[in-house]
Design a protein around this motif. Structure first.
Motif, PDB file in Angstrom:
ATOM      1  N   SER A  14      -1.147   1.913   9.984  1.00  0.00           N
ATOM      2  CA  SER A  14      -0.507   1.184   8.620  1.00  0.00           C
ATOM      3  C   SER A  14      -0.863   1.942   8.295  1.00  0.00           C
ATOM      4  O   SER A  14      -0.104   2.329   7.123  1.00  0.00           O
ATOM      5  N   LEU A  15      -2.027   2.281   7.698  1.00  0.00           N
ATOM      6  CA  LEU A  15      -2.628   3.020   6.771  1.00  0.00           C
ATOM      7  C   LEU A  15      -1.677   4.784   6.361  1.00  0.00           C
ATOM      8  O   LEU A  15      -1.734   5.295   6.004  1.00  0.00           O
ATOM      9  N   LYS A  16      -1.554   4.824   8.215  1.00  0.00           N
ATOM     10  CA  LYS A  16      -1.848   6.214   8.606  1.00  0.00           C
ATOM     11  C   LYS A  16      -0.231   6.566   7.708  1.00  0.00           C
ATOM     12  O   LYS A  16       0.628   7.859   7.537  1.00  0.00           O
ATOM     13  N   ASP A  17       0.741   5.160   7.952  1.00  0.00           N
ATOM     14  CA  ASP A  17       2.490   5.427   7.355  1.00  0.00           C
ATOM     15  C   ASP A  17       2.015   5.455   5.907  1.00  0.00           C
ATOM     16  O   ASP A  17       3.358   5.907   5.539  1.00  0.00           O
ATOM     17  N   VAL A  18       1.503   4.359   5.570  1.00  0.00           N
ATOM     18  CA  VAL A  18       1.207   4.917   3.607  1.00  0.00           C
ATOM     19  C   VAL A  18       0.897   6.538   3.819  1.00  0.00           C
ATOM     20  O   VAL A  18       1.399   6.794   2.529  1.00  0.00           O
ATOM     21  N   ASP A  24       1.133   9.405   5.283  1.00  0.00           N
ATOM     22  CA  ASP A  24       2.941  10.159   5.599  1.00  0.00           C
ATOM     23  C   ASP A  24       3.762   9.693   5.097  1.00  0.00           C
ATOM     24  O   ASP A  24       4.975  10.963   4.544  1.00  0.00           O
ATOM     25  N   ARG A  25       4.349   9.067   4.820  1.00  0.00           N
ATOM     26  CA  ARG A  25       5.379   7.802   4.784  1.00  0.00           C
ATOM     27  C   ARG A  25       5.897   8.590   2.906  1.00  0.00           C
ATOM     28  O   ARG A  25       6.640   8.595   2.681  1.00  0.00           O
ATOM     29  N   LEU A  26       4.471   7.210   2.758  1.00  0.00           N
ATOM     30  CA  LEU A  26       4.763   6.916   1.025  1.00  0.00           C
ATOM     31  C   LEU A  26       4.084   7.525   0.873  1.00  0.00           C
ATOM     32  O   LEU A  26       4.257   8.040  -1.255  1.00  0.00           O
ATOM     33  N   LEU A  27       2.931   8.761   0.699  1.00  0.00           N
ATOM     34  CA  LEU A  27       2.609   9.490   0.284  1.00  0.00           C
ATOM     35  C   LEU A  27       2.899  10.922   0.129  1.00  0.00           C
ATOM     36  O   LEU A  27       1.367  11.780  -0.725  1.00  0.00           O
ATOM     37  N   GLY A  28       2.625  11.057   1.500  1.00  0.00           N
ATOM     38  CA  GLY A  28       3.943  12.166   1.459  1.00  0.00           C
ATOM     39  C   GLY A  28       2.469  13.411   2.069  1.00  0.00           C
ATOM     40  O   GLY A  28       2.203  14.448   1.552  1.00  0.00           O
ATOM     41  N   GLY A  29       1.869  12.640   2.766  1.00  0.00           N
ATOM     42  CA  GLY A  29       0.585  13.353   3.316  1.00  0.00           C
ATOM     43  C   GLY A  29      -1.115  13.255   2.598  1.00  0.00           C
ATOM     44  O   GLY A  29      -1.951  13.824   2.535  1.00  0.00           O
ATOM     45  N   ARG A  30      -0.169  12.545   1.794  1.00  0.00           N
ATOM     46  CA  ARG A  30      -1.916  12.243   0.388  1.00  0.00           C
ATOM     47  C   ARG A  30      -2.453  11.609   0.925  1.00  0.00           C
ATOM     48  O   ARG A  30      -2.676  10.402   1.317  1.00  0.00           O
ATOM     49  N   GLU A  66       2.754  -0.648  16.844  1.00  0.00           N
ATOM     50  CA  GLU A  66       3.916   0.208  15.847  1.00  0.00           C
ATOM     51  C   GLU A  66       2.728  -0.254  14.753  1.00  0.00           C
ATOM     52  O   GLU A  66       2.230  -1.302  14.117  1.00  0.00           O
ATOM     53  N   PRO A  67       3.321   0.994  13.687  1.00  0.00           N
ATOM     54  CA  PRO A  67       2.629   0.300  12.034  1.00  0.00           C
ATOM     55  C   PRO A  67       3.204  -1.013  11.700  1.00  0.00           C
ATOM     56  O   PRO A  67       4.206  -0.640  11.932  1.00  0.00           O
ATOM     57  N   TRP A  68       2.527  -1.119  10.743  1.00  0.00           N
ATOM     58  CA  TRP A  68       3.186  -2.859  10.637  1.00  0.00           C
ATOM     59  C   TRP A  68       2.885  -4.183  11.765  1.00  0.00           C
ATOM     60  O   TRP A  68       3.801  -5.084  10.989  1.00  0.00           O
ATOM     61  N   ALA A  69       2.516  -3.203  12.936  1.00  0.00           N
ATOM     62  CA  ALA A  69       3.441  -5.004  14.071  1.00  0.00           C
ATOM     63  C   ALA A  69       1.888  -5.684  13.242  1.00  0.00           C
ATOM     64  O   ALA A  69       2.326  -7.097  13.951  1.00  0.00           O
ATOM     65  N   LYS A  76       4.481   2.450  -4.369  1.00  0.00           N
ATOM     66  CA  LYS A  76       5.156   2.932  -3.354  1.00  0.00           C
ATOM     67  C   LYS A  76       4.909   2.021  -2.299  1.00  0.00           C
ATOM     68  O   LYS A  76       6.448   1.679  -1.672  1.00  0.00           O
ATOM     69  N   LEU A  77       4.282   0.816  -1.931  1.00  0.00           N
ATOM     70  CA  LEU A  77       4.377  -0.358  -0.853  1.00  0.00           C
ATOM     71  C   LEU A  77       4.870  -1.364  -1.953  1.00  0.00           C
ATOM     72  O   LEU A  77       5.760  -1.753  -0.574  1.00  0.00           O
ATOM     73  N   MET A  78       5.783  -1.598  -2.880  1.00  0.00           N
ATOM     74  CA  MET A  78       6.214  -1.930  -2.888  1.00  0.00           C
ATOM     75  C   MET A  78       7.853  -2.242  -3.236  1.00  0.00           C
ATOM     76  O   MET A  78       8.385  -3.014  -2.597  1.00  0.00           O
ATOM     77  N   LYS A  79       7.714  -0.803  -2.419  1.00  0.00           N
ATOM     78  CA  LYS A  79       9.252  -0.467  -2.467  1.00  0.00           C
ATOM     79  C   LYS A  79       9.542  -1.039  -0.937  1.00  0.00           C
ATOM     80  O   LYS A  79      11.150  -1.680  -0.645  1.00  0.00           O
ATOM     81  N   ASP A  80       8.963  -1.365   0.184  1.00  0.00           N
ATOM     82  CA  ASP A  80       9.219  -2.008   1.393  1.00  0.00           C
ATOM     83  C   ASP A  80       8.420  -2.586   2.000  1.00  0.00           C
ATOM     84  O   ASP A  80       8.622  -3.357   3.244  1.00  0.00           O
ATOM     85  N   ARG A  81       7.499  -3.151   1.559  1.00  0.00           N
ATOM     86  CA  ARG A  81       6.234  -3.969   2.114  1.00  0.00           C
ATOM     87  C   ARG A  81       6.049  -5.032   1.069  1.00  0.00           C
ATOM     88  O   ARG A  81       5.401  -5.808   1.506  1.00  0.00           O
ATOM     89  N   ARG A  82       7.157  -5.303   0.787  1.00  0.00           N
ATOM     90  CA  ARG A  82       7.228  -7.104  -0.282  1.00  0.00           C
ATOM     91  C   ARG A  82       7.547  -7.757   1.115  1.00  0.00           C
ATOM     92  O   ARG A  82       9.492  -8.406   0.806  1.00  0.00           O
TER      93      ARG A  82
END
Length: 358
Positions: A211-215, A217-223, A242-245, A302-308
């Motif tokens: 899940s951290l990897k998804d944060v 790669d997807r939310l922080l653009g690899g930062r 899967e991420p967030w499983a 960034k997490l608020m976009k789809d993790r609420r």
């Protein structure tokens, strides 16, 4: 899956200590959050908890165990401030660090009431030199509090594990022994069920690297964003999931992964009972003790976009799961990095947050 990291936070709010192995009991990892810092209002004397979200400078305090005897995990916490300081104050080591006993004698300490998230407990003021040392570094009057024989109730309907009648009967003797050991009194109805240290709402927090990897790669653009910012106790790699499983994990079985741990057929369980709702502590730069000025200062947004995803707290994003000791491990067990972790029970629906006032 495997366990990839373990963390303990003897003084709540400060940097965690990474461990290779840890003893897990009903109150979580041994020594976890047995101390807590409060800011004292100069006029009213009211106490305000000191944590990373409200006091980012907490990120500049490093803590570690000091071993006073071979094989001991440390009878003292050594705290070191990594920020700039004009002058030194209080009783410190030569490098300016502070030594705090893990098990101070409470007989001479002032007893106070501490309320954390609506759950109160008796606790003990450590006094000087500890208060002076922290006050000098925070720039306000601060006090260090020790839990001692105090205990906080778990509130709400969904976070505590709900044992079956069979498991409850098995636990009866253990709970009675625990209460007698701590209080020297017979068990009363209010002592039944789990109770907490200064951990927010549960003894343990479990997070997943997938899940951290998804944060990242997807939310922080690899930062980069490090797992320690999420302040977990137990980290699993998430391999095969899967991420967030973990949103749906209900029970996690941990099996010793190395021969020296003994019987590899032994399984100890954690009950994952609630979602961890996130706050602005994720945005803090641990190098400056301030909110980060780059993209990593926007992690919460960034997490608020789809993790609420928790209907019980619709404005807060979720990362990680709160956990309690499972029935098969009610007397505690040793967990180590490299141990195997397996999801043995899943929920069909996400947990719904339920803690009064939070």
């Amino acid at each position: 899956m495997k366990i990839t990291a373990l963390y303990v936070y003897p003084i709540k709010g400060l940097r965690g200590i990474e461990l290779s192995s840890a003893q897990v009991g009903p109150r979580g990892i041994r020594h976890d959050r047995h101390f807590m810092l409060f800011q004292v209002h100069p006029a009213t004397g009211e106490l305000k908890k000191v944590q990373v979200d409200s006091h980012p400078r907490c990120a500049l305090f490093e803590q570690r165990f000091a071993s006073d005897a071979p094989g001991d995990d440390g009878s003292t916490i050594i705290v070191r401030y990594l920020g700039d300081l004009a002058g030194e104050s209080g009783a410190t080591d030569e490098d300016g660090s502070l030594r705090v006993p893990l098990e101070p004698d409470i007989s001479s300490l002032e007893k106070i009431e501490v309320v954390l998230h609506g759950s109160s407990t008796a606790a003990y003021r450590m006094g000087d030199p500890y208060d002076t040392w922290f006050s000098h570094r925070f720039g306000f009057r601060a006090i260090l509090v020790f839990l001692g024989d105090g205990r906080r109730a778990v509130l709400g309907k969904t976070l505590p594990p709900k044992p079956t009648p069979e498991r409850q009967q098995q636990n009866q003797g253990w709970i009675t022994s625990l209460v007698s050991y701590i209080t020297g009194a017979q068990r009363s109805s209010e002592m039944e069920g789990p109770w907490l240290t200064f951990a927010d709402v549960a003894p343990l927090l479990v997070t997943s690297e997938s899940s951290l990897k998804d944060v990242r790669d997807r939310l922080l653009g690899g930062r980069p964003v490090e797992m320690y910012k999420f302040r977990p106790n137990v980290v699993v790699d998430g391999e095969g999931e899967e991420p967030w499983a973990e949103d749906f994990w209900a029970e996690l079985a941990i099996t010793p992964g190395r021969a020296e741990h003994g019987d590899s057929t032994v399984r100890n369980t954690l009950l994952l009972t609630g979602n961890c709702l996130r706050c602005t502590s994720l945005n803090v730069d641990y190098q400056t003790g301030k909110p980060a000025v780059d993209e990593t200062g926007q992690v919460l947004k960034k997490l608020m976009k789809d993790r609420r995803v928790d209907s019980g707290s619709k404005w807060s994003p979720v990362f990680g799961r709160y956990a309690f000791l499972g029935g098969s491990g009610r007397e505690g067990f040793t967990v180590s990095v490299g141990d195997k972790a397996e999801v043995t029970r899943r929920n069909t629906e996400r947990s719904v947050w339920d803690w009064p006032g939070l």
